[in-house]
Design an enzyme around this catalytic site. Structure first.
Site, mmCIF file in Angstrom:
data_model
loop_
_atom_site.group_PDB
_atom_site.id
_atom_site.type_symbol
_atom_site.label_atom_id
_atom_site.label_comp_id
_atom_site.label_asym_id
_atom_site.label_seq_id
_atom_site.Cartn_x
_atom_site.Cartn_y
_atom_site.Cartn_z
ATOM 1 N N GLU A 1 -61.593 -58.968 -1.642
ATOM 2 C CA GLU A 1 -61.257 -60.221 -2.337
ATOM 3 C C GLU A 1 -62.420 -60.760 -3.159
ATOM 4 O OE1 GLU A 1 -59.502 -64.660 -1.245
ATOM 5 O OE2 GLU A 1 -59.635 -63.107 0.276
ATOM 6 N N ASP A 2 -63.646 -60.586 -2.682
ATOM 7 C CA ASP A 2 -64.782 -61.287 -3.290
ATOM 8 C C ASP A 2 -65.824 -60.389 -3.945
ATOM 9 O OD1 ASP A 2 -63.726 -63.718 -2.496
ATOM 10 O OD2 ASP A 2 -64.745 -63.689 -0.561
#
Length: 745
Positions: free
Chosen positions: A81-82
């Site tokens: 996600e990051d």
């Protein structure tokens, strides 16, 4: 709250090294190094390096001795996600299992939804369905949420409250259902500290003030229990005291309207033994020494909780004549009580060690939760409907019932015999004709209580009734009944729908002969967005749409004509008393202003209107009016007992609404009742809170109730319901206040 440990990367590696092989520990080290490299340029909201968060998540997982794949997933749960890393990258380096766990934890951040509530529900659905494939998904997510809650102070206040509320609604109940109490309790306490900080810190400070006294009392109890246990000559018995958690004390004060001083069991004593027979031997010794309190003994060993929890609970009149709660369980049961389903992996490691191992029971409890999730998913209309089902069926209070053979069934509170029948098997539910509770025949709308022995009576020729949809309370039973009727021949469903519609029309006083003409049915089906009226009747037949809703559409024109006639009759009655009523013949629903109290009434002008003093409605409240003899229209809040009484007495009700829900005047009377702790300064705190939000305080009085709590009655002036709700919210945050409610007189 106790200070929580902050791990370093080396400390996590030391933790896993105590129970993992060297090769597995090296895999964990590799995941740590890769995560450190991927997150190296990132910072958290608090300003600290981002990698600290994955380290803490992995540390929490290592503390509960999770397997290698889970701890690695803790390190890597945010990389997809990051960071630029993809699931394919994760799978290539660490394998498909870890990639699947991370995929389950990862939020749906790249899809646009109509609103944030829908996105939140979709995130939760994805998480729970991934959990149904691998329970480790939710364990990683719980560790992730726990560390986020520990560091929530870095966010804005509105985000703190939103995340804390979500944690209390979803994640703490999930931890509870999976038996991971060590995480559940901390999530609840942290959530309370953000949602109601004044009450949280009030309870915490009071517990701290009594800390020395409590420690002395518990030490005395522990010493005396150790003495009686020595006489039993048991091996490997641990006796120790433990403080109650702040959230549990808060719930007890709020639910039972008790003052803090009335909560005696701020601490409990726990006894851990080697074997199950030892637990009962200790229980007998304690009951021989101290008098047990009636109704306060629970045997969760013979009847485990749904999450696998096993223990004996008893409350006795302990040292000094004070109540003392004692929990008795084996060392293995204690591991399950603390770590729940997470203990499954630790037990697999311990096979052959001579310790009590109960992986099968724990795995079955996990499968029960997973099966419930999958069944709810089958018939959910959307993500929000799915989450409503999860919270209603899986997270609700539970009852435990027995079959005549002694099998235990866990059901949502409020469930009846049909719910239990369908939980046994779909075919049992479909063939049900009745039920016996404790040997006596009961109706199918009976509400099951914990301890009931239930015998489901079946017949090979039995068939479900569509009325059953009103008798069941669980989604599983309701969906199975609907599926049964969907599977019937379409012609049977159409005919059943027509019969239900005819019955509903007849029960409400309408003649179905003309109403169910082909022309009327086609028109109504089009209004309700069905392609053909047969589709609409079939939907009624298998329970997908309620017959009353369709009947209301069919009778809309007739009911409007009846309203016209009723208005004419009302006009004749009121003209005799000197009033005038005006009605626009072409727009019956037009609302014309009445000069009194900012209330408007369908088709009525120049009519005396008064607000009911029994419920003190204010602009913004949902209201209803009824016609009084000689005193015009009396307006009341929906739910007021006088409205219900008027209906029972056959008095004519009329639709009313506020001309302006923001209020045209600055001062409408509203009555409140405040329940709180009986302590000095409560009345001053209440008045200070109210005076800060309204200039109109008409009266205040208070008294102490029979159970020792304080009750303050207030009559205040407000502009509208928004201002009133603000005042009630302010009062609810006072540390000594349990709840605030609108009064009915």
């Amino acid at each position: 709250m106790a200070k929580t440990k902050k791990y370093t990367g080396d400390e996590v590696l030391n933790l896993v090294g105590k129970y993992m092989s060297e090769s597995d520990t090296e895999k964990v080290r590799e995941a740590y190094n890769w995560a450190s490299d991927l997150h190296k340029e990132q910072l958290r909201k608090s300003g600290e390096p981002y990698i600290i968060h994955p380290i803490q998540v992995a540390g929490i997982l290592a503390e509960i001795k999770m397997d290698t794949a889970t701890v690695i997933s803790g390190y890597l749960h945010d990389v997809v996600e990051d960071t630029p890393a993809t699931l394919e990258d994760v799978e290539a380096k660490f394998g498909k299992t870890i990639a699947d766990i991370i995929d389950g934890v990862t939020k749906i951040s790249k899809i646009r939804y109509k609103n944030s509530q829908e996105q939140l529900a979709e995130n939760h659905r994805k998480l729970l369905l991934a959990m149904s494939k691998d329970i480790r998904v939710i364990i990683v997510k719980l560790a992730d949420r726990l560390h986020n809650m520990r560091t929530l102070g870095a966010l804005r206040e509105d985000k703190q409250r939103r995340i804390a509320s979500e944690t209390l609604d979803i994640y703490a109940p999930l931890a509870d259902r999976l038996g991971i109490s060590t995480i559940k309790w901390e999530l609840e306490d942290l959530s309370l500290s953000y949602l109601n900080p004044e009450k949280y810190h009030s309870i915490a400070s009071r517990m701290n003030m009594k800390r020395e006294e409590r420690i002395r009392y518990v030490q005395t109890a522990v010493s005396e229990i150790e003495s009686v246990v020595r006489e039993l000559e048991l091996q490997n018995v641990d006796v120790y005291g433990r403080p109650k958690h702040i959230y549990s004390i808060y719930r007890k004060m709020a639910d039972k309207h008790k003052a803090f001083e009335e909560i005696y069991d701020l601490s409990a004593v726990r006894v851990l033994t080697n074997t199950i027979p030892d637990t009962y031997a200790v229980l007998g010794a304690i009951h021989s020494k101290w008098m047990p309190l009636p109704g306060r003994f629970k045997d969760y060993i013979a009847l485990p909780k749904a999450n696998g929890y096993q223990s004996l609970h008893t409350t006795v009149i302990g040292p000094g004549g004070r109540p003392l709660e004692v929990q008795i369980r084996t060392h293995t049961m204690h591991e399950v009580a603390e770590f729940g389903v997470a203990a499954h992996w630790a037990y697999k490691k311990n096979k052959g060690s001579g310790k009590e191992v109960r992986t099968e029971d724990q795995t079955q409890q996990t499968l029960n939760v997973i099966q419930g999730i999958l069944e709810l998913q089958e018939d959910a209309k959307n993500a929000e409907d799915f989450m409503d089902g999860v919270q209603g069926d899986l997270f609700s209070d539970r009852v435990y019932a027995f079959t005549p053979k002694g099998d235990v069934f866990e059901l949502a509170k409020g469930a009846g015999p049909l719910d239990m029948a369908f939980s046994i098997h779909t075919n049992v539910g479909i063939k049900t004709v009745g039920a016996k509770i404790n040997g006596r025949i009961v109706p199918l709308d009976y509400k099951i209580k914990t301890g009931d022995i239930i015998e489901i009576i079946t017949s090979s020729t039995a068939k479900p009734s569509r009325d059953w949809l009103d008798l069941v309370s669980t989604r599983r039973a309701r969906n199975k009944i609907k599926q049964y009727f969907k599977q019937l021949d379409r012609d049977d469903n159409v005919e059943a729908g027509r019969e239900l519609l005819i019955r509903n029309l007849r029960d409400t006083g309408f003649d179905s002969t003309e109403l169910l003409s082909t022309e009327n049915l086609i028109k109504t089906a089009e209004t309700l967005h069905y392609h053909a009226y047969d589709d609409m009747l079939a939907a009624i037949g298998y329970g997908d749409v309620a017959a009353p809703g369709v009947a209301n559409k069919l009778t809309e024109g007739i009911r409007e004509a009846q309203q016209v006639a009723e208005t004419d009759e009302l006009q004749r009655e009121l003209l005799e008393e000197g009033h005038e009523i005006k009605r626009d013949e072409t727009a019956l629903t037009q609302r014309q202003k009445v000069t009194a109290d900012d209330i408007v009434i369908a088709g009525v002008d120049n009519l005396l209107v008064r607000l009911g003093r029994c419920c003190t409605p204010v602009p913004g409240d949902e209201v209803k009016g009824y016609i009084t003899k000689g005193r015009g229209i009396s307006v009341h809040r929906i739910g007021c007992p006088n409205i219900r009484a008027a209906q029972i007495q056959g008095q004519r009700l009329v639709d009313v609404q506020w001309e302006d829900e923001n209020g045209l005047k600055p001062n409408y009377d509203a009555d409140l009742t405040v329940h709180g702790e009986n302590r000095n300064g409560l009345l001053n705190d209440v008045l200070r809170s109210v005076n800060g939000r309204t200039r109109f305080v008409n009266s205040v009085n208070g008294h102490v109730t029979k159970n020792g709590t304080a009750q303050v009655s207030l009559s205040i002036g407000v502009k509208n319901s928004v201002q009133l709700n603000s005042i009630m919210d302010s009062l609810n945050t006072l540390p000594a206040v349990y709840d605030v409610e609108r009064a009915f007189h």
